[in-house]
Enzyme design. Structure first.
Site, mmCIF file in Angstrom:
data_model
loop_
_atom_site.group_PDB
_atom_site.id
_atom_site.type_symbol
_atom_site.label_atom_id
_atom_site.label_comp_id
_atom_site.label_asym_id
_atom_site.label_seq_id
_atom_site.Cartn_x
_atom_site.Cartn_y
_atom_site.Cartn_z
ATOM 1 N N ASP A 151 -1.468 6.638 6.674
ATOM 2 C CA ASP A 151 -2.506 5.711 6.232
ATOM 3 C C ASP A 151 -2.720 4.713 7.370
ATOM 4 O O ASP A 151 -1.880 3.845 7.607
ATOM 5 C CB ASP A 151 -2.043 5.001 4.949
ATOM 6 C CG ASP A 151 -2.997 3.892 4.505
ATOM 7 O OD1 ASP A 151 -4.041 3.676 5.153
ATOM 8 O OD2 ASP A 151 -2.682 3.227 3.487
ATOM 9 N N TRP B 176 0.833 -1.210 0.000
ATOM 10 C CA TRP B 176 0.000 0.000 0.000
ATOM 11 C C TRP B 176 0.858 1.247 0.000
ATOM 12 O O TRP B 176 0.560 2.222 -0.699
ATOM 13 C CB TRP B 176 -0.987 -0.029 1.158
ATOM 14 C CG TRP B 176 -1.852 -1.245 1.083
ATOM 15 C CD1 TRP B 176 -1.859 -2.311 1.943
ATOM 16 C CD2 TRP B 176 -2.797 -1.566 0.047
ATOM 17 N NE1 TRP B 176 -2.760 -3.262 1.506
ATOM 18 C CE2 TRP B 176 -3.334 -2.831 0.358
ATOM 19 C CE3 TRP B 176 -3.221 -0.910 -1.113
ATOM 20 C CZ2 TRP B 176 -4.293 -3.450 -0.446
ATOM 21 C CZ3 TRP B 176 -4.189 -1.523 -1.923
ATOM 22 C CH2 TRP B 176 -4.699 -2.774 -1.584
ATOM 23 N N LYS C 289 -12.089 -2.057 7.809
ATOM 24 C CA LYS C 289 -11.418 -2.920 8.780
ATOM 25 C C LYS C 289 -12.075 -2.667 10.141
ATOM 26 O O LYS C 289 -13.089 -3.262 10.426
ATOM 27 C CB LYS C 289 -9.908 -2.657 8.817
ATOM 28 C CG LYS C 289 -9.133 -3.465 7.782
ATOM 29 C CD LYS C 289 -9.098 -2.834 6.417
ATOM 30 C CE LYS C 289 -8.128 -3.595 5.533
ATOM 31 N NZ LYS C 289 -8.224 -3.228 4.126
HETATM 32 C C1 LIG Z 1 -3.107 -0.145 4.736
HETATM 33 C C2 LIG Z 1 -4.013 -0.060 3.547
HETATM 34 N N1 LIG Z 1 -4.009 1.058 2.784
HETATM 35 C C3 LIG Z 1 -4.799 1.172 1.701
HETATM 36 C C4 LIG Z 1 -5.648 0.174 1.306
HETATM 37 C C5 LIG Z 1 -6.494 0.344 0.083
HETATM 38 O O1 LIG Z 1 -7.811 0.572 0.471
HETATM 39 P P1 LIG Z 1 -9.005 0.707 -0.583
HETATM 40 O O2 LIG Z 1 -9.219 -0.654 -1.148
HETATM 41 O O3 LIG Z 1 -10.140 1.176 0.246
HETATM 42 O O4 LIG Z 1 -8.602 1.678 -1.616
HETATM 43 C C6 LIG Z 1 -5.706 -1.004 2.067
HETATM 44 C C7 LIG Z 1 -6.629 -2.083 1.678
HETATM 45 O O5 LIG Z 1 -6.652 -3.138 2.250
HETATM 46 C C8 LIG Z 1 -4.871 -1.105 3.212
HETATM 47 O O6 LIG Z 1 -4.891 -2.222 3.968
HETATM 48 MG MG LIG Z 2 0.856 -3.475 2.919
#
Ligand SMILES: Cc1ncc(COP(=O)(O)O)c(C=O)c1O
Ligand SMILES: [Mg+2]
Ligand SMILES: Cc1ncc(COP(=O)(O)O)c(C=O)c1O
Ligand SMILES: [Mg+2]
Ligand SMILES: [Mg+2]
Ligand SMILES: [Mg+2]
Lengths: 355, 355
Positions: A168, A101, A192
């Protein structure tokens, strides 16, 4: 119907009482005779849902009356990868790369300026959190990812930096106590600890905005959404409502402090079994282990079919690791009852007895 | 509990049987023992929801196997104002300005290039649809809004243009038969005829993409979402699911053709009362009247309190006009039962008897 133990990485388990209320509101919301799905987002009933959700998110994090605004936006955390940079990156930004991510966040930021990767744990497929890196003081902001959902690592410390700190927290928001006022911006996809998929919490200190020279289209501009109290256009009504129900549940249970205690217990239970049981080994470095997502592998891959059969027979769900890690991932978000972890540990012990 | 007649402009009424199924799936989805809110969007059960929803949207519009892709994106129709221009506007685009939403679409497009407003009905506060305008043949695309939710006007004809034709159908998609293959791109926020707030249907002909020279951030690039079958990141799981339930309902009832017949009947009933009853007058030009949103005013404003009291006492909801028009707006989307319109007409007649 067999009882399910849901270890899904997200969307994931929410409290049973939230499901009950959430189901009822589809038939009749607030005794209005109308479904929550058919009311105007401008109705007094929903405006008050949005307001309470925004306020409660700040309260749970101890951020009330400290210059923060809370928003519920659409697009997922992935849209925030883009919006943070669009709104904050004038020349150069610093990013810590701790996983998939974070890597995606870096990719989007590069559309808008220079990105300094201050450190990366890619050399060991992200099984640890880099430490002792230096954050350039002339960057526009520093971005990190508090919990790495896929790799099962979690930042335990957030060094104070002189520039805006953006985090994030998609996969561990509301899971532990911390001085959240360290952060100038926090964002988290709801799916989550906060609620169902479809809304993203964005908490932002207003004074970091308005510093970039580019023009920003309305929908991507945090100021637009702040001015309209997160109702610039139709919000994701139901996802915000169920997030509110989940935040109320946390609040009733004792807030983030109570969540942390429970999460620590669940994590200790599982990790001690992973360490004790010779058939399993943890994936992440011990000191960086996530309380939310425990990643582990079999020491003997030939036991895979037998183990998979055992946990599936027990009603366990969502235990397969992400394809970039393999093995197993047990996600133990706030709403996962400790009994689910006990059940998993028993299955691990059963494999040991039978192997 | 009093029966409600829900004339909300959006989010709005959905079929009662959809609410039943939607409520049940929160407790137990597909007999999985899990809530639809807690399953992974990568699970086989949800992947098949997304696929069916994408296919059914094309089927209902007669667009299967004609080079179109259907996506369910987050951000609302407002995000599409931005994304259409980001993806399609290289130098110049042509827009028809028929109301508030068209005006907002134009505003966002101007970030990306020149916008030619081919015609506007602003001179009469958007109470009609301009006709006989000329669309420049050297524009990158022509954008129009099929139904103007706020003002109650609706385009009855879409002239063939030599350039890509893009249409915001947020408030009348699936409401009438048409040769939808005229359009190169159609988008619609779900929260009228399609489902709850939180997802937006985007139907796009692939061959119009890839013609702009700018780089497009991943989340704003239609190609990203097409490549990943609308699952690049976590979609709005529940909003997509309830949209699927609503599309299945339309399909069972006879599709868009059956919806159109019913919508025409409901609209004829209400407009004939507006015309007959001397206490009311329609807001939109007769030939441009929307079958979805009927806007009307009292001829004698002093009757306002009495009328408001009457319709509220009858259980009617959501009848107040938008602030930019005033008066009343009766939204009669697909799921609104004809009986609701009859009830409203009766209340209008009651006012006449009592006035
Ligand atoms: C730490 C983290 N950031 C970002 C995301 C991306 O989220 P989204 O699918 O809502 O764009 C996730 C998805 O699991 C995540 O775990
Ligand atoms: Mg990751
Ligand atoms: C025709 C039309 N376009 C766009 C919008 C904006 O939709 P959203 O609130 O989903 O951004 C609306 C909202 O009612 C609308 O009616
Ligand atoms: Mg071990
Ligand atoms: Mg309009
Ligand atoms: Mg009249």
């Amino acid at each position: 119907m067999m009882k399910k133990y849901n270890f899904s990485a997200g969307p994931c388990i929410l409290p049973q009482e939230v499901f009950q209320e959430a189901s009822q509101a589809i038939l009749d919301f607030n005794n209005s005779g109308l479904s929550i799905l058919e009311i105007s987002h401008r109705s007094a009933d929903f405006v008050s849902v949005m307001e309470e959700a925004r306020n409660l998110s700040l309260k749970l994090l101890g951020l009330e009356n400290k210059g923060y605004k809370a928003l519920f936006l659409q697009g997922g955390a992935s849209m925030q990868f883009l919006m943070t940079a669009y709104n904050l990156l004038e020349k150069k930004a610093a990013y810590l790369n701790t996983g998939t991510w974070a890597t995606k966040a870096i990719k989007e930021a590069k559309f808008f300026g220079e990105v300094v990767e201050v450190a990366s744990s890619k050399d060991k497929n992200f099984n640890y959190i880099p430490k002792n890196y230096k954050v350039p003081t002339d960057a526009d902001y520093f971005h990190c990812t508090s919990n790495n959902t896929i790799f099962g690592t979690q930042m335990k410390e957030f060094s104070s930096v002189a520039i805006p700190l953006v985090c994030d927290m998609s996969s561990d928001i509301f899971s532990r106590e911390m001085d959240f006022s360290k952060f100038d911006m926090i964002y988290a996809g709801a799916q989550k600890n906060m609620g169902p998929a479809g809304t993203t919490l964005v908490i932002i200190k207003e004074d970091i905005l308005g510093k970039v020279s580019r023009e920003i289209p309305s929908m991507l501009n945090y100021k637009t959404h702040i001015e309209k109290d997160s109702m610039f256009n139709t919000p994701a009504v139901y996802a915000v409502y169920v997030s509110l129900l989940t935040m109320r549940w946390m609040d009733r249970k004792g807030g983030v402090k109570a969540m942390e205690e429970l999460n620590n217990k669940k994590a200790a239970l599982l990790y001690s079994e992973i360490d004790r049981n010779e058939l399993f080994k943890g994936y992440a470095e011990k000191e960086d282990r996530s309380t939310m997502n425990a990643t582990f592998n079999l020491t003997d891959e030939s036991l895979k079919d037998r183990f998979d059969e055992l946990w599936k027979a027990e009603g366990i769900n969502g235990l397969n690791g992400h394809r970039s890690v393999g093995g197993y991932r047990a996600s133990m978000y706030n709403a996962l009852p400790p009994h689910s972890v006990t059940t998993l540990v028993e299955v691990m012990q059963e494999l040991e007895r039978k192997a």
